[in-house]
Structure formats: structure tokens, C-alpha cells
Design a protein around this motif. Structure first.
Motif, PDB file in Angstrom:
ATOM      1  N   PRO A 153       2.200  -9.310   7.338  1.00 16.51           N
ATOM      2  CA  PRO A 153       1.709  -7.928   7.389  1.00 16.51           C
ATOM      3  C   PRO A 153       1.762  -7.263   6.027  1.00 16.51           C
ATOM      4  O   PRO A 153       2.348  -7.778   5.069  1.00 16.51           O
ATOM      5  CB  PRO A 153       2.665  -7.257   8.385  1.00 16.51           C
ATOM      6  CG  PRO A 153       3.904  -8.081   8.334  1.00 16.51           C
ATOM      7  CD  PRO A 153       3.466  -9.490   8.057  1.00 16.51           C
ATOM      8  N   VAL A 154       1.138  -6.090   5.958  1.00 17.54           N
ATOM      9  CA  VAL A 154       1.095  -5.299   4.727  1.00 17.54           C
ATOM     10  C   VAL A 154       2.301  -4.364   4.710  1.00 17.54           C
ATOM     11  O   VAL A 154       2.642  -3.744   5.722  1.00 17.54           O
ATOM     12  CB  VAL A 154      -0.219  -4.500   4.640  1.00 17.54           C
ATOM     13  CG1 VAL A 154      -0.212  -3.571   3.437  1.00 17.54           C
ATOM     14  CG2 VAL A 154      -1.404  -5.453   4.580  1.00 17.54           C
ATOM     15  N   SER A 160       7.933 -10.739  12.906  1.00 16.59           N
ATOM     16  CA  SER A 160       6.483 -10.585  13.017  1.00 16.59           C
ATOM     17  C   SER A 160       5.764 -11.920  12.954  1.00 16.59           C
ATOM     18  O   SER A 160       4.649 -12.056  13.476  1.00 16.59           O
ATOM     19  CB  SER A 160       5.969  -9.668  11.897  1.00 16.59           C
ATOM     20  OG  SER A 160       6.544  -8.381  11.998  1.00 16.59           O
ATOM     21  N   ALA A 161       6.363 -12.912  12.307  1.00 18.14           N
ATOM     22  CA  ALA A 161       5.727 -14.226  12.205  1.00 18.14           C
ATOM     23  C   ALA A 161       5.914 -15.063  13.455  1.00 18.14           C
ATOM     24  O   ALA A 161       5.283 -16.124  13.578  1.00 18.14           O
ATOM     25  CB  ALA A 161       6.299 -14.980  10.995  1.00 18.14           C
ATOM     26  N   GLN A 162       6.765 -14.639  14.364  1.00 12.50           N
ATOM     27  CA  GLN A 162       6.963 -15.392  15.604  1.00 12.50           C
ATOM     28  C   GLN A 162       5.679 -15.333  16.431  1.00 12.50           C
ATOM     29  O   GLN A 162       5.134 -14.254  16.673  1.00 12.50           O
ATOM     30  CB  GLN A 162       8.133 -14.773  16.373  1.00 12.50           C
ATOM     31  CG  GLN A 162       8.909 -15.749  17.215  1.00 12.50           C
ATOM     32  CD  GLN A 162       8.179 -16.061  18.520  1.00 12.50           C
ATOM     33  OE1 GLN A 162       7.450 -15.231  19.041  1.00 12.50           O
ATOM     34  NE2 GLN A 162       8.392 -17.262  19.035  1.00 12.50           N
ATOM     35  N   PRO A 163       5.115 -16.459  16.873  1.00  5.67           N
ATOM     36  CA  PRO A 163       3.794 -16.454  17.518  1.00  5.67           C
ATOM     37  C   PRO A 163       3.705 -15.578  18.763  1.00  5.67           C
ATOM     38  O   PRO A 163       2.705 -14.872  18.951  1.00  5.67           O
ATOM     39  CB  PRO A 163       3.564 -17.939  17.857  1.00  5.67           C
ATOM     40  CG  PRO A 163       4.436 -18.692  16.902  1.00  5.67           C
ATOM     41  CD  PRO A 163       5.621 -17.839  16.677  1.00  5.67           C
ATOM     42  N   ALA A 188       0.849  -1.190   0.000  1.00  6.30           N
ATOM     43  CA  ALA A 188       0.000   0.000   0.000  1.00  6.30           C
ATOM     44  C   ALA A 188       0.883   1.237   0.000  1.00  6.30           C
ATOM     45  O   ALA A 188       2.043   1.194   0.430  1.00  6.30           O
ATOM     46  CB  ALA A 188      -0.933   0.009   1.215  1.00  6.30           C
ATOM     47  N   LEU A 189       0.336   2.348  -0.501  1.00  8.33           N
ATOM     48  CA  LEU A 189       1.055   3.620  -0.553  1.00  8.33           C
ATOM     49  C   LEU A 189       0.416   4.605   0.415  1.00  8.33           C
ATOM     50  O   LEU A 189      -0.797   4.601   0.620  1.00  8.33           O
ATOM     51  CB  LEU A 189       1.030   4.202  -1.967  1.00  8.33           C
ATOM     52  CG  LEU A 189       1.671   3.365  -3.075  1.00  8.33           C
ATOM     53  CD1 LEU A 189       1.617   4.124  -4.390  1.00  8.33           C
ATOM     54  CD2 LEU A 189       3.093   2.996  -2.732  1.00  8.33           C
ATOM     55  N   THR A 190       1.246   5.458   0.980  1.00 11.16           N
ATOM     56  CA  THR A 190       0.767   6.492   1.899  1.00 11.16           C
ATOM     57  C   THR A 190       1.470   7.801   1.566  1.00 11.16           C
ATOM     58  O   THR A 190       2.634   7.793   1.138  1.00 11.16           O
ATOM     59  CB  THR A 190       1.041   6.091   3.363  1.00 11.16           C
ATOM     60  OG1 THR A 190       0.479   7.058   4.242  1.00 11.16           O
ATOM     61  CG2 THR A 190       2.526   5.990   3.634  1.00 11.16           C
ATOM     62  N   PRO A 191       0.809   8.946   1.739  1.00 16.13           N
ATOM     63  CA  PRO A 191       1.454  10.235   1.447  1.00 16.13           C
ATOM     64  C   PRO A 191       2.378  10.662   2.575  1.00 16.13           C
ATOM     65  O   PRO A 191       2.135  11.652   3.274  1.00 16.13           O
ATOM     66  CB  PRO A 191       0.253  11.183   1.284  1.00 16.13           C
ATOM     67  CG  PRO A 191      -0.817  10.597   2.123  1.00 16.13           C
ATOM     68  CD  PRO A 191      -0.630   9.098   2.042  1.00 16.13           C
ATOM     69  N   GLU A 214       2.509  -3.209   8.521  1.00 16.97           N
ATOM     70  CA  GLU A 214       1.286  -2.988   9.286  1.00 16.97           C
ATOM     71  C   GLU A 214       0.438  -4.259   9.260  1.00 16.97           C
ATOM     72  O   GLU A 214       0.145  -4.804   8.189  1.00 16.97           O
ATOM     73  CB  GLU A 214       0.502  -1.810   8.697  1.00 16.97           C
ATOM     74  CG  GLU A 214      -0.667  -1.376   9.538  1.00 16.97           C
ATOM     75  CD  GLU A 214      -1.143   0.008   9.127  1.00 16.97           C
ATOM     76  OE1 GLU A 214      -0.609   1.004   9.645  1.00 16.97           O
ATOM     77  OE2 GLU A 214      -2.040   0.093   8.279  1.00 16.97           O
ATOM     78  N   ASP A 215       0.061  -4.705  10.445  1.00 14.41           N
ATOM     79  CA  ASP A 215      -0.751  -5.914  10.574  1.00 14.41           C
ATOM     80  C   ASP A 215      -2.212  -5.559  10.352  1.00 14.41           C
ATOM     81  O   ASP A 215      -2.775  -4.737  11.071  1.00 14.41           O
ATOM     82  CB  ASP A 215      -0.551  -6.522  11.963  1.00 14.41           C
ATOM     83  CG  ASP A 215      -1.267  -7.861  12.105  1.00 14.41           C
ATOM     84  OD1 ASP A 215      -1.856  -8.325  11.108  1.00 14.41           O
ATOM     85  OD2 ASP A 215      -1.237  -8.434  13.209  1.00 14.41           O
ATOM     86  N   ARG A 216      -2.819  -6.187   9.370  1.00 19.32           N
ATOM     87  CA  ARG A 216      -4.235  -5.954   9.077  1.00 19.32           C
ATOM     88  C   ARG A 216      -5.006  -7.264   9.085  1.00 19.32           C
ATOM     89  O   ARG A 216      -5.932  -7.463   8.289  1.00 19.32           O
ATOM     90  CB  ARG A 216      -4.387  -5.253   7.726  1.00 19.32           C
ATOM     91  CG  ARG A 216      -3.766  -3.865   7.701  1.00 19.32           C
ATOM     92  CD  ARG A 216      -4.027  -3.142   6.403  1.00 19.32           C
ATOM     93  NE  ARG A 216      -3.465  -1.801   6.418  1.00 19.32           N
ATOM     94  CZ  ARG A 216      -3.514  -0.947   5.387  1.00 19.32           C
ATOM     95  NH1 ARG A 216      -4.096  -1.319   4.253  1.00 19.32           N
ATOM     96  NH2 ARG A 216      -2.979   0.251   5.489  1.00 19.32           N
TER      97      ARG A 216
END
Length: 699
Positions: free
Chosen positions: A166-167, A197-200, A122-125, A132-134
């Protein structure tokens, strides 16, 4: 700490902190179950005859009721923490079919780092990149398409791992300013963060903290009945207590994750990353300058630049030309830009530009007659010229309400149009040692200011020259037809400032002070220009509150003349009325015109509190007055000396004489505002052939 050992140490440190967060969650659960455990002991003791007697019966009932209440409260808090919608950054999702090369580059980078690939991009200004976890149910399921380079079969480990990753959020200025190799080097430590981030345990700790943060937001929402407010007060207290307990461990956990990711990323483009980090700082400076100096004036006029990312490239290229320290950066432009990784960079740039306008200014999500895109080639005429003439018209409307005569001294008979000379004559203050007499009208105005305070106009500027039985002429002043409305008593309107005192062009912003209006609501006021021309529709979205004049603004206006302070107060009040009138019209019907193909992920974030990120603090009354006088000077230059409006990529609106940018205007205007001395400004205008006595065209 280097190599695999450094990665393992960072990951272990992060996991240990994650376990500390989870232990706090377990302790909170144990505290909630403690009354229930006591109640069970008492009930079992009574049923087995070990705790007989009336006292034990009463205690059993009290503890049982307390345990039930605590369990219900704990269940409610746990339910809110688990189901509340975590905050999500406003972004524009990049579908894989619209950027296959970008997705391929990111997956190749993840393979080289031996970490899971992000589930989406995703892009952000903004000039930053992060993961980011969604995966929360409120955000919808992440994309789970099968990619050709997944090594596992259908339903295999690689597919499941990709679906929960995550994203990757990328700052859009990076794509347009950086080259492909630089972007890959900058994203390497970010993509490497998908491994920890994948670590439980780390994932569970992050979910718990995000849930607590969302629960605090739920508890802070207003507009509830008394019973709900009591329940939300308890929810907020429990959530904040847990957040405070987890704060230190969570911060150390994220530091450990970042350290592990940075250590792992050293194996990929490390030398190029050092060079690319210089581009990150340069892109941030250019992006901030573009938003505050170039985009903000357009947003206030109801227009949003549709190619902000292209603009940041132009701004940074201009900076490279001006600044010898940045000379080497322009040579990079011959390499392949990262935006080539997108199939339709123009569509994506338009979507990000609209999102930036909503985040930083608060415009609507749909385009319309008074909220439409503007291209850079149209910017001088559609934004710069229109802004200057709108400000000049507002300046003359306020002069009308102050009772200032239309025809300035020395003008030909019958010349009563909007002239710069009218402004100069009103603000000119004679030297204290001068014995030159003022006009009778000026004496009457000065007497009214002395008696009633700055900002109070005389009932009639010519009253001192008329007999007592002469009611005076019924001459309507210039202004717009809306000026006959009852005034709003001192709303303080907050606007970001973007002016540069050293720049030679006007800077536009709106007031930050609260002043009572000084117009006469009973006076008929025909408009300058076209009465159907709308005022700018979008400004600051903060709700104006009737307050006393701000102390800081009082101190700021103390450095100006009495007439300047009165004029600044009138401009502040006029701007406040225009903002108040435009704000209720903000909820407009959606436009039938199609928007960009790619749009912000509006379903993921709450846009009821826009703007989320205001760009600048409020401006003072003196800055407002300076901007309006500068706009009037620019209008006179365009209409009498052949000047032209222009766009400067680093400084925003600018004035051109014979293709060259005008200089030294700001100090001359400040001299008039602060001391009432028009000499430097008149000398500047004489040198360029500007005729202040000639009427100008206003909006």
C-alpha cells in the motif's frame, strides 16, 4: 500480549475476521446460484423422465427464467463491485527523486520491522498518517521501480512484494513540525501495518469491502433514466445488505491489524514515540487553528496561502511562547526538521496548500486573477486590510438600502462619506426610560419597522418632514452598481465560522441564515470606491435554497435590537447575492501561469463535490453583523488613528496600535449589537484616538 506472540495473536484475529467476511461473500454467491441449481435439477429430471407432466414443465420454465434473472442480476452486481472505483484520499504524491532521504528512512524502518516497504509516499493536508491500497486498476499500476536495497534479484520476491504494497500517506504538518526522529517513531506503527496487509485473506476481504462501498456510491449517483434508477436501486440494496453483514467482522479485522502493527512497532523507538505523540496532538491543534483563523479569511478573498505548513510551525512556536505548558516544545526547533528529508520542501508545501484550499473551501485547481497564492508577508495588506474594507463597504451598501441617511448627527455640512458614526447612530437605541426625542427620520424608520416588521425600511426616511405633495429629493444612496438587480428571495448561504468572542480582532465568515433582502431594486446606486473592484469570488459552495428564515437564527436575532436585526437581515441577503453571482463564474479557463511542480493527484479522486470537508458550521445573523461592525471600526482605526492590519498566527486578522495588538474590542461591539449601547465602543475609540465622524476608504 507482548513480543512475537502478541503480533501473531493480533494477526490471527485479523485473519479469522477476514475469513468471516469472505464467507459472507461465498454465501451471497451461493444464494445467487441456488435458483440456477434448482433449474438444473428440474431440467435433468425432465430429460431423464423422472419429473414428467405439464405441471413440472411449467415449473421448469418458471424456475429457469427466475434463475436466469437472478444470475444476470448477480453478475451485474459482481461486475460493479469488481470494477467500481474505490474512494481514494486526495493527496500529493511524493516522487522518490524529490525525497530520497524520506524513502530511505521509510525503507530502513520497514527493514527493522521486517515488513514490506510501502510502494509510494504521499502527503495530505491532515494531521494523521495511514496506509492506503491503490492497487485497483482504476487507480493505475503502483510504482515498481527497482531499488538498490532490494535483496531479491530481478523479478524476485522483494520486487513483487514492493509493487503490491500500500501507499504510505503522511500528514504534511508532521513533516514541518516534527523532528526526523519523532516522525520515524510516529510512522513505525503505520509502516508495520504493511505486514498484515500483505496477508492474502486480509487483502481479499479489504478489496471486497472497498468494492461494496464503491458500488453503493455508484448506486447513489443521480441523473439517470427510470430504468437505470430501478437497476441502481437493486444494486444499492444488495450492496448495503452485504455491507451491513460485513460491518462487525470488518471492524474487528482492522482492530486486529492495528493491534498486530502496534505490537510489532514496540521494538522501534518506543520511548521516543511516547514523546512524539504529544507533538501529534499539538500539531493537530495548531493546524486546526491555522485553517479556521488564518487560511479561511484568505480563501474567501480569492487568495490561498502558499505556505500553510510553514505557517503551522509559526503558529505552534507562538503557542509555545504564550503557553507555559508548551515551553519545552520550542527547544526542539534546534533539531533537524523532518521537512529536510524533502529535496524541495517549498514546492511540496505549495502543492499541499493548494490541495487544502480545494478540500476545505472548494477553490479551483488552477491559479488565476481571482484565485492566486499569497505569501505570509503579504497577508496583512492583501487579506486583512482588503477583507475589512470589503466588509465595511458591504455594511454601507446595506445601510443605503435601508434608507439610512449618509451624514451622521454632529458631522460637518457636506460630510456624506462612509463613516463609522453613521453606523453607530443607526444602531444606537435610547433607553426605555429616556425621554430624549428621536429624529424625525428615525421616527419614520421605527414606525415602518413597527408596521411591517423588522428589516422593512421606510420608503423615504425624510417623508415625515415633507408635505404630502412633495415627492422628495432624488438622492441616490451609496452602494455598488450591482445593488439595482432584483433581489434573490432569501437564499440561505452556509459558511464556516471561525470567530472567537474573546478575541480583539474581527472574525470573518458568512451567513448561515435565510433572510429576504430589503433593498430597493429601482434606486440608482453609485458605488463606494472603485466600481471595477471585484467582490470576493469564492465563498461557500453550497447551493442556496430559497427558504423561510431559520428558526435558530430567529432566536439568535431576538437578542439584538430591531434595527440590528434588520441590518443583519440585509447583510445576509447581500452576502447571498454576492455568493450567487460568484458561483457561476467558478468554472474558469485554466491560467497560463505555471502551477507548482508537484500537484494533487486529481486523477485519483472526484472533485465535482468540492469542498469535501467544510471547516465550520454556518454563522448566525448576529455574528455576521458583529463581524461587519468590527471591520468598520478597524477601517476607522487605520484611516484616522494610524492603526495597522496584522496577522496573528493563532487568532488570524488583528489590529495593531504602535506595534501592540488592540484589546477589548469584541465586548464593546457586542454591547452595541445586543443592546444598542454605543458607550463602551465610543469610550474604547476615544482612548485610542479614533475619529468615527471621519470618512474611511472602502474597497
Amino acid at each position: 500480549m507482548t513480543g512475537i506472540g502478541g503480533v501473531e495473536m493480533g494477526a490471527q484475529a485479523a485473519r479469522s475476521r477476514a475469513l468471516a467476511v469472505l464467507r459472507i461473500r461465498s454465501r451471497a454467491l451461493a444464494v445467487a446460484l441456488l435458483p440456477a441449481a434448482a433449474a438444473v435439477i428440474l431440467l435433468v429430471g425432465g430429460s431423464t423422465g423422472h419429473l414428467p407432466g405439464g405441471g413440472w414443465d411449467v415449473l421448469r420454465w418458471v424456475v429457469s427464467v427466475l434463475a436466469l434473472c437472478v444470475l444476470l442480476a448477480a453478475a451485474g452486481v459482481a461486475l460493479v463491485v469488481a470494477r467500481s472505483r474505490p474512494a481514494v484520499t486526495p493527496t500529493v504524491t511524493v516522487a522518490e527523486e524529490s525525497a530520497p532521504d524520506l524513502y530511505r528512512m521509510v525503507r530502513d524502518l520497514a527493514d527493522r520491522l521486517d515488513v514490506p516497504a510501502p510502494s509510494a509516499i504521499a502527503l495530505t493536508p491532515d494531521c494523521d498518517s495511514w496506509l492506503e491500497d491503490r492497487t485497483h486498476p482504476a487507480h493505475g499500476p503502483p510504482p515498481a521501480e527497482k531499488h538498490h536495497d532490494d535483496l531479491a534479484g530481478p523479478g524476485g520476491a522483494a520486487h513483487r512484494r514492493s509493487a503490491t504494497a500500500p501507499v504510505l500517506v503522511i500528514g504534511s504538518p508532521f513533516l514541518w513540525w516534527m523532528r526526523v526522529g519523532e516522525l520515524r517513531a510516529v510512522l513505525a506503527p503505520v509502516v508495520a501495518g504493511t505486514g498484515p496487509s500483505a496477508q492474502p485473506d486480509i487483502a481479499a476481504a479489504r478489496r471486497f469491502i472497498r468494492g461494496l462501498d464503491a458500488a453503493v456510491a455508484v448506486a447513489s449517483a443521480g441523473g439517470r433514466d427510470p430504468l437505470s434508477r430501478v437497476a441502481c436501486a437493486g444494486l444499492g440494496w444488495a450492496s448495503r445488505l452485504l455491507l451491513r453483514s460485513c460491518r462487525g467482522h470488518a471492524a474487528e479485522m482492522e482492530r486486529g491489524v492495528a493491534a498486530a502493527a502496534a505490537e510489532r512497532a514496540q521494538a522501534v523507538d518506543y520511548g521516543l514515540r511516547i514523546v512524539a505523540q504529544e507533538q501529534v496532538g499539538l500539531a493537530y491543534a495548531g493546524w486546526d487553528r491555522l485553517l479556521t483563523r488564518v487560511a479561511l479569511p484568505a480563501w474567501r478573498m480569492g487568495r490561498w496561502p502558499s505556505r500553510l505548513d510553514v505557517g503551522v510551525v509559526a503558529a505552534l512556536t507562538e503557542l509555545s511562547r504564550r503557553d507555559r505548558l508548551a515551553e519545552g516544545f520550542a527547544s526542539r526547533l534546534g533539531e533537524r526538521p523532518a521537512c529536510d528529508l524533502l529535496e524541495e520542501p517549498g514546492v511540496m508545501d505549495e502543492a499541499v496548500s493548494l490541495l487544502a484550499a480545494r478540500l476545505f473551501h472548494g477553490g479551483p485547481a488552477e491559479t488565476g486573477a481571482d484565485w492566486s497564492p499569497v505569501g505570509w508577508e503579504e497577508y496583512p495588506e492583501e487579506v486583512v486590510d482588503r477583507t475589512w474594507r470589503t466588509d465595511a463597504a458591504r455594511l454601507h451598501r446595506v445601510l443605503d438600502t435601508l434608507g439610512v441617511r449618509r451624514a451622521a448627527e454632529g458631522t460637518a455640512p457636506g460630510t456624506d462619506g462612509p463613516t463609522l458614526a453613521r453606523v453607530l447612530d443607526h444602531l444606537t437605541t435610547p433607553d426605555a426610560a429616556s425621554t430624549a426625542p428621536l429624529t424625525a427620520g428615525s421616527d419614520a424608520h421605527a414606525a415602518a419597522e413597527t408596521q411591517n416588521g423588522p428589516g422593512t425600511p421606510p420608503a423615504d426616511p425624510d417623508a415625515a418632514r415633507r408635505p404630502a405633495d412633495d415627492p422628495g429629493p432624488s438622492r441616490p444612496p451609496y452602494g455598488d452598481s450591482d445593488a439595482s438587480r432584483p433581489p434573490v428571495d432569501g437564499p440561505g448561504v452556509s459558511h464556516p465560522a471561525y470567530d472567537d468572542p474573546d478575541a480583539s480582532h474581527p472574525a470573518y465568515a458568512d451567513p448561515g441564515a435565510s433572510r429576504p433582502p430589503v433593498d430597493d431594486p429601482d434606486a440608482p446606486q453609485p458605488p463606494y470606491g472603485d466600481p471595477g473592484t471585484p467582490h470576493p469570488s469564492y465563498g461557500d459552495h453550497a447551493t442556496p435554497v430559497p427558504t423561510a428564515p431559520a428558526e435558530d437564527d430567529e432566536d439568535d436575532l431576538a437578542d439584538t435590537t430591531a434595527r440590528g436585526a434588520a441590518l443583519a437581515a440585509g447583510l445576509t441577503a447581500q452576502l447571498a447575492r454576492e455568493e450567487a453571482e460568484a458561483r457561476p463564474a467558478g468554472a474558469r479557463a485554466p491560467s497560463s501561469a505555471p502551477g507548482p511542480a508537484a500537484g494533487p493527484d486529481a486523477a485519483l479522486w472526484d472533485d465535482r463535490a468540492l469542498p469535501l470537508l467544510p471547516l465550520q458550521p454556518p454563522r448566525t445573523g448576529r455574528e455576521i453583523l458583529t463581524a461587519h461592525i468590527t471591520a468598520m471600526v478597524c477601517c476607522a482605526a487605520m484611516d484616522t488613528a494610524g492603526a495597522a492590519p496584522a496577522l496573528d498566527w493563532l487568532d488570524g486578522p488583528s489590529l495593531l496600535f504602535d506595534g501592540a495588538r488592540a484589546a477589548d474590542l469584541a465586548p464593546s461591539v457586542l454591547s452595541l449589537v445586543e443592546t444598542g449601547d454605543p458607550g463602551p465602543l465610543r469610550a474604547w475609540m476615544t482612548e485610542l484616538g479614533i475619529r468615527p465622524e471621519k470618512p474611511v476608504r472602502l474597497v
